[in-house]
Design a protein around this motif. Structure first.
Motif, PDB file in Angstrom:
ATOM      1  N   SER A 117       0.821  -1.166   0.061  1.00  0.00           N
ATOM      2  CA  SER A 117       0.005  -0.079  -0.174  1.00  0.00           C
ATOM      3  C   SER A 117       0.727   1.368   0.098  1.00  0.00           C
ATOM      4  CB  SER A 117      -0.721   0.008   1.188  1.00  0.00           C
ATOM      5  OG  SER A 117      -1.945  -1.145   1.242  1.00  0.00           O
ATOM      6  N   CYS A 118       2.115   1.230   0.320  1.00  0.00           N
ATOM      7  CA  CYS A 118       3.014   2.427   0.457  1.00  0.00           C
ATOM      8  C   CYS A 118       3.952   2.395  -0.601  1.00  0.00           C
ATOM      9  CB  CYS A 118       3.408   2.464   1.599  1.00  0.00           C
ATOM     10  SG  CYS A 118       2.486   2.237   3.079  1.00  0.00           S
ATOM     11  N   CYS A 164       4.473   4.266  -4.197  1.00  0.00           N
ATOM     12  CA  CYS A 164       4.940   5.580  -4.377  1.00  0.00           C
ATOM     13  C   CYS A 164       6.355   5.853  -3.382  1.00  0.00           C
ATOM     14  CB  CYS A 164       4.021   6.572  -4.027  1.00  0.00           C
ATOM     15  SG  CYS A 164       2.167   6.437  -4.743  1.00  0.00           S
ATOM     16  N   HIS A 165       6.387   5.483  -2.233  1.00  0.00           N
ATOM     17  CA  HIS A 165       7.532   5.439  -1.244  1.00  0.00           C
ATOM     18  C   HIS A 165       8.541   4.753  -1.663  1.00  0.00           C
ATOM     19  CE1 HIS A 165       5.812   8.409   1.540  1.00  0.00           C
ATOM     20  NE2 HIS A 165       4.574   7.777   1.108  1.00  0.00           N
ATOM     21  N   PRO A 218       8.351  11.652  -1.306  1.00  0.00           N
ATOM     22  CA  PRO A 218       9.512  12.362  -0.807  1.00  0.00           C
ATOM     23  C   PRO A 218      10.613  11.497  -0.031  1.00  0.00           C
ATOM     24  CG  PRO A 218       7.438  13.128   0.577  1.00  0.00           C
ATOM     25  CD  PRO A 218       7.065  12.310  -0.504  1.00  0.00           C
ATOM     26  N   PHE A 219      10.320  10.448   0.332  1.00  0.00           N
ATOM     27  CA  PHE A 219      11.291   9.343   0.995  1.00  0.00           C
ATOM     28  C   PHE A 219      10.521   8.097   0.914  1.00  0.00           C
ATOM     29  CE2 PHE A 219       7.906  10.896   3.817  1.00  0.00           C
ATOM     30  CZ  PHE A 219       7.194   9.521   4.299  1.00  0.00           C
ATOM     31  N   ILE A 251       4.211   7.509  10.306  1.00  0.00           N
ATOM     32  CA  ILE A 251       3.023   6.683   9.739  1.00  0.00           C
ATOM     33  C   ILE A 251       1.905   6.450  10.552  1.00  0.00           C
ATOM     34  CG2 ILE A 251       3.224   4.445   8.974  1.00  0.00           C
ATOM     35  CD1 ILE A 251       6.217   4.587   8.253  1.00  0.00           C
ATOM     36  N   TYR A 272      -4.872  10.062   5.855  1.00  0.00           N
ATOM     37  CA  TYR A 272      -4.176  10.848   4.927  1.00  0.00           C
ATOM     38  C   TYR A 272      -3.154  10.231   4.063  1.00  0.00           C
ATOM     39  CZ  TYR A 272      -1.012  14.573   3.533  1.00  0.00           C
ATOM     40  OH  TYR A 272      -0.371  15.474   2.769  1.00  0.00           O
ATOM     41  N   MET A 273      -2.854   9.045   4.280  1.00  0.00           N
ATOM     42  CA  MET A 273      -2.348   8.167   3.784  1.00  0.00           C
ATOM     43  C   MET A 273      -2.619   6.758   3.915  1.00  0.00           C
ATOM     44  SD  MET A 273       0.509   9.166   1.985  1.00  0.00           S
ATOM     45  CE  MET A 273       0.445  10.958   1.493  1.00  0.00           C
ATOM     46  N   PRO A 333      -3.211   7.881   0.025  1.00  0.00           N
ATOM     47  CA  PRO A 333      -3.877   8.957  -0.430  1.00  0.00           C
ATOM     48  C   PRO A 333      -5.046   8.416  -1.297  1.00  0.00           C
ATOM     49  CG  PRO A 333      -1.810   9.052  -1.687  1.00  0.00           C
ATOM     50  CD  PRO A 333      -1.801   8.085  -0.480  1.00  0.00           C
ATOM     51  N   TRP A 380      -4.233  15.651  -5.093  1.00  0.00           N
ATOM     52  CA  TRP A 380      -4.503  14.150  -5.436  1.00  0.00           C
ATOM     53  C   TRP A 380      -5.691  14.169  -6.283  1.00  0.00           C
ATOM     54  CZ3 TRP A 380      -0.708  11.203  -4.503  1.00  0.00           C
ATOM     55  CH2 TRP A 380       0.189  11.701  -3.428  1.00  0.00           C
TER      56      TRP A 380
HETATM   57  C1  HEC Z   1      -0.082   7.199  -4.508  1.00  0.00           C
HETATM   58  C2  HEC Z   1       1.120   7.335  -3.810  1.00  0.00           C
HETATM   59  C3  HEC Z   1       1.395   7.194  -2.354  1.00  0.00           C
HETATM   60  C4  HEC Z   1       1.055   6.295  -1.766  1.00  0.00           C
HETATM   61  C5  HEC Z   1       0.318   4.928  -2.060  1.00  0.00           C
HETATM   62  C6  HEC Z   1       1.291   6.405  -0.241  1.00  0.00           C
HETATM   63  N1  HEC Z   1       2.220   7.573  -0.310  1.00  0.00           N
HETATM   64 FE1  HEC Z   1       2.599   8.565   1.757  1.00  0.00          FE
HETATM   65  N2  HEC Z   1       3.135  10.295   0.487  1.00  0.00           N
HETATM   66  C7  HEC Z   1       3.045  10.425  -0.800  1.00  0.00           C
HETATM   67  C8  HEC Z   1       3.547  11.522  -1.476  1.00  0.00           C
HETATM   68  C9  HEC Z   1       3.504  12.415  -2.746  1.00  0.00           C
HETATM   69  C10 HEC Z   1       3.720  12.317  -0.172  1.00  0.00           C
HETATM   70  C11 HEC Z   1       4.350  13.922  -0.115  1.00  0.00           C
HETATM   71  C12 HEC Z   1       3.146  15.018  -0.186  1.00  0.00           C
HETATM   72  C13 HEC Z   1       1.999  14.765   0.887  1.00  0.00           C
HETATM   73  O1  HEC Z   1       2.545  14.673   2.162  1.00  0.00           O
HETATM   74  O2  HEC Z   1       0.800  14.893   0.612  1.00  0.00           O
HETATM   75  C14 HEC Z   1       3.507  11.307   0.959  1.00  0.00           C
HETATM   76  C15 HEC Z   1       3.694  11.737   2.354  1.00  0.00           C
HETATM   77  C16 HEC Z   1       3.593  10.760   3.215  1.00  0.00           C
HETATM   78  C17 HEC Z   1       4.111  11.138   4.903  1.00  0.00           C
HETATM   79  C18 HEC Z   1       4.823  12.449   5.118  1.00  0.00           C
HETATM   80  C19 HEC Z   1       3.463  13.071   5.728  1.00  0.00           C
HETATM   81  C20 HEC Z   1       3.662  14.157   6.482  1.00  0.00           C
HETATM   82  O3  HEC Z   1       2.781  14.681   7.170  1.00  0.00           O
HETATM   83  O4  HEC Z   1       4.866  14.695   6.594  1.00  0.00           O
HETATM   84  C21 HEC Z   1       4.183   9.676   5.270  1.00  0.00           C
HETATM   85  C22 HEC Z   1       4.545   9.423   6.723  1.00  0.00           C
HETATM   86  C23 HEC Z   1       3.407   8.830   4.481  1.00  0.00           C
HETATM   87  N3  HEC Z   1       3.512   9.470   3.262  1.00  0.00           N
HETATM   88  C24 HEC Z   1       3.419   7.663   4.618  1.00  0.00           C
HETATM   89  C25 HEC Z   1       2.881   6.678   3.941  1.00  0.00           C
HETATM   90  C26 HEC Z   1       2.294   5.266   4.226  1.00  0.00           C
HETATM   91  C27 HEC Z   1       2.542   4.561   5.477  1.00  0.00           C
HETATM   92  C28 HEC Z   1       1.658   4.817   3.227  1.00  0.00           C
HETATM   93  C29 HEC Z   1       1.126   3.302   2.893  1.00  0.00           C
HETATM   94  C30 HEC Z   1       0.129   2.751   4.052  1.00  0.00           C
HETATM   95  C31 HEC Z   1       1.762   5.782   1.949  1.00  0.00           C
HETATM   96  N4  HEC Z   1       2.399   6.955   2.588  1.00  0.00           N
HETATM   97  C32 HEC Z   1       1.456   5.658   0.713  1.00  0.00           C
HETATM   98  C33 HEC Z   1       2.602   9.368  -1.941  1.00  0.00           C
HETATM   99  C34 HEC Z   1       1.812   8.281  -1.443  1.00  0.00           C
END
Ligand code: HEC
Length: 483
Positions: free
Chosen positions: A34-35, A38-39, A46-47, A62, A70-71, A73, A348
């Motif tokens: 699920s993450c 993109c990550h 971004p990481f 996380i 929020y994630m 998205p 998004w």
């Molecule tokens: C479709 C792409 C995508 C997926 C799937 C995704 N992320 Fe992200 N995530 C991003 C992007 C792009 C950002 C930076 C922009 C933002 O914060 O909206 C981000 C930001 C974050 C951040 C930083 C938020 C902050 O407030 O600083 C965290 C932590 C994170 N993701 C965790 C996760 C986790 C855990 C999952 C899976 C459960 C996940 N992401 C799934 C694209 C994704």
């Protein structure tokens, strides 16, 4: 023997210990699924979240972002039609992150890790049939208004092809607000490009020869092939045109986008089209947000003249968009919630695909509702204290509409006829929305009889008249969204 017995006893007596959540066995499969799409390197986030160390470091954040949903998205709620690639985590998965943090983020046994996932060549859809790149990078200044620019990329195709999918890769994702793709078979874009000394040319208005739309890219979008039997026809020798919208970042940037094309071996068996409500991204819906107003609502509805099968929907709005939804009211009285985005986020702009085609009989009334929030309390409002906001192309202006992708029912021949009927009805709807400023069968002029409305929308300095620049801006803006 004795050790095994003691171990069994301990786990039986202490369920907490037995259930201790660890990374390798419990967290890694969820993160990978699920993450990490993109990550990971080149995935757009971004990481990276691709190993124990990186995930452990971010564990608390996380936990917070998954609990707030929020994630990952995903902004659609459960409508009546399930959506493809629904990224939302289950409550149980969210609970896992909490338990893992509480347990002290243990690694567990690396032998329990899921098999690593392969991402061939970085393209999400796998090995492309053709990769095209902008000939030169386009230089963007640090500051200023948004920039709209089109770039021509010759396909070099020697024979006609049928496009199933297109994947876009910006070289500098932070600066690209979105990009729309079209096919130009007449060399018009090429000519405009040659006349402009810099790479690309100022945005070519849609409807003024930019050709047929074949999709687009917005941050967070996942490229998806068209459903079976559908494809875009790409004639030999065509050019692909990228119409890109740049939102400057505060430092100079360069952008040199690439697109990957995926072809089908045979011609499409069915036709499809888009029904956009309200049409022209809301240009004729009187979008005018008073400063501080937390709820401005626009609705639009359209009755289907023919039976169709809907296969997906694409919402679009800017910063102050708050919610978007589309419902189908069937002739038998049944209502289907096709798409519901209760909490719009401009970053998004996902295209949503239904897991199954939805049959909508002739006489179905489609109803779209778009709501904006221009209050100071909205964390998405880019200008506080709020200002009056009207319809326009820039992110700081507003737009709002939902595209519904539909296939007219019937065999190839029948659906071609139905497509014509549907396109005529769409046109009538647009003309009705736009008022009476129509000249000729397929030419819409900006002003005509709607001068007052045009003044309301494009009178940037509020002096009651449209000056030269305001008129030029109005014309450019409206032409860009007319089909
Ligand atoms: C479709 C792409 C995508 C997926 C799937 C995704 N992320 Fe992200 N995530 C991003 C992007 C792009 C950002 C930076 C922009 C933002 O914060 O909206 C981000 C930001 C974050 C951040 C930083 C938020 C902050 O407030 O600083 C965290 C932590 C994170 N993701 C965790 C996760 C986790 C855990 C999952 C899976 C459960 C996940 N992401 C799934 C694209 C994704």
């Amino acid at each position: 023997m004795k050790r095994a017995l003691i171990f069994t006893l301990t786990t039986a007596l202490s369920p907490a210990l037995a259930e201790e959540v660890n990374y390798s066995r419990d967290i890694a499969p969820v993160v990978q699924e699920s993450c990490a799409g993109c990550h990971r390197e080149g995935g757009g986030a971004p990481f990276n979240l691709t190993d124990y160390e990186s995930t452990k470091r971010k564990a608390r954040t996380i936990q917070r972002v998954v609990e707030k949903r929020y994630m990952p998205p995903w902004h659609a709620t459960d409508g009546d039609i399930p959506l493809v690639d629904d990224r939302r985590l289950t409550d149980g998965q969210i609970e896992l992150f909490k338990k893992w943090v509480e347990a002290g983020r243990p690694e567990g046994d690396p032998a329990d890790l899921p098999a690593p996932r392969e991402y061939p060549d970085g393209w999400k859809l796998g090995e492309p049939d053709l990769v095209l790149k902008m000939a030169d990078a386009y230089e963007l200044p640090a500051d200023g208004p948004d920039i709209y620019r089109s770039f021509v990329i010759p396909t070099g195709l020697k024979k006609d092809r049928y496009l199933k999918a297109i994947e876009f890769r910006p070289s500098t994702p932070a600066v690209v607000h979105h990009s729309l793709f079209s096919v130009d078979t007449k060399g018009r874009a090429r000519k405009a490009d040659q006349e402009d000394p810099e790479p690309g040319f100022a945005e070519m208005p849609i409807g003024e020869g930019s050709g047929r739309g074949i999709g687009g890219w917005v941050p967070g979008a996942s490229p998806r092939p068209l459903p079976d039997g559908l494809a875009h026809h790409i004639p030999a020798g065509s050019d692909i045109v990228l119409q890109s919208h740049f939102h400057l970042t505060g430092k100079p940037e360069r952008e040199q986008s690439e697109v990957a094309l995926y072809f089908d071996s045979k011609p499409p068996e069915r036709h499809f089209t888009t029904i956009q409500l309200p049409p022209a991204f809301g240009a004729f819906s009187g979008i005018d947000l008073a400063p501080g107003e937390s709820e401005t609502v626009v609705t639009d509805s359209f009755e289907l003249p023919v039976a169709v099968r809907a296969f997906g929907a694409h919402p679009h709005s800017h910063y102050r968009g708050k919610s978007l939804s589309m419902t189908a009211h069937l002739p038998d009285g049944q209502s289907l919630a096709l798409l519901d985005i209760p909490d719009w986020d401009m970053n998004w702009q996902e295209e949503y695909r239904f897991t199954e085609e939805v049959a909508l009989p002739a006489g179905t009334r489609l109803e779209a509702t778009v709501v904006w929030d221009n209050s100071a309390e909205s964390s998405d409002n880019p200008v506080v204290p709020p200002v009056r906001v009207r319809w326009g192309l820039e992110s700081y202006d507003e737009m709002g509409s939902i595209d519904l992708f539909v296939i007219p029912e019937g065999n190839r021949k029948q659906s071609a006829v139905a497509l014509k009927t549907l396109n005529n009805a769409k046109r009538d709807h647009l003309v009705w929305k736009a008022g009476s400023h129509v000249v000729g069968p397929d030419k819409l002029t900006v002003f005509g009889k709607l001068r007052n409305e045009a003044i309301a929308r494009f009178d940037a300095n509020n002096d009651g008249i449209l000056g030269r620049d305001e008129r030029a801006r109005a014309k450019q803006s409206l032409q860009a969204v007319l089909p």
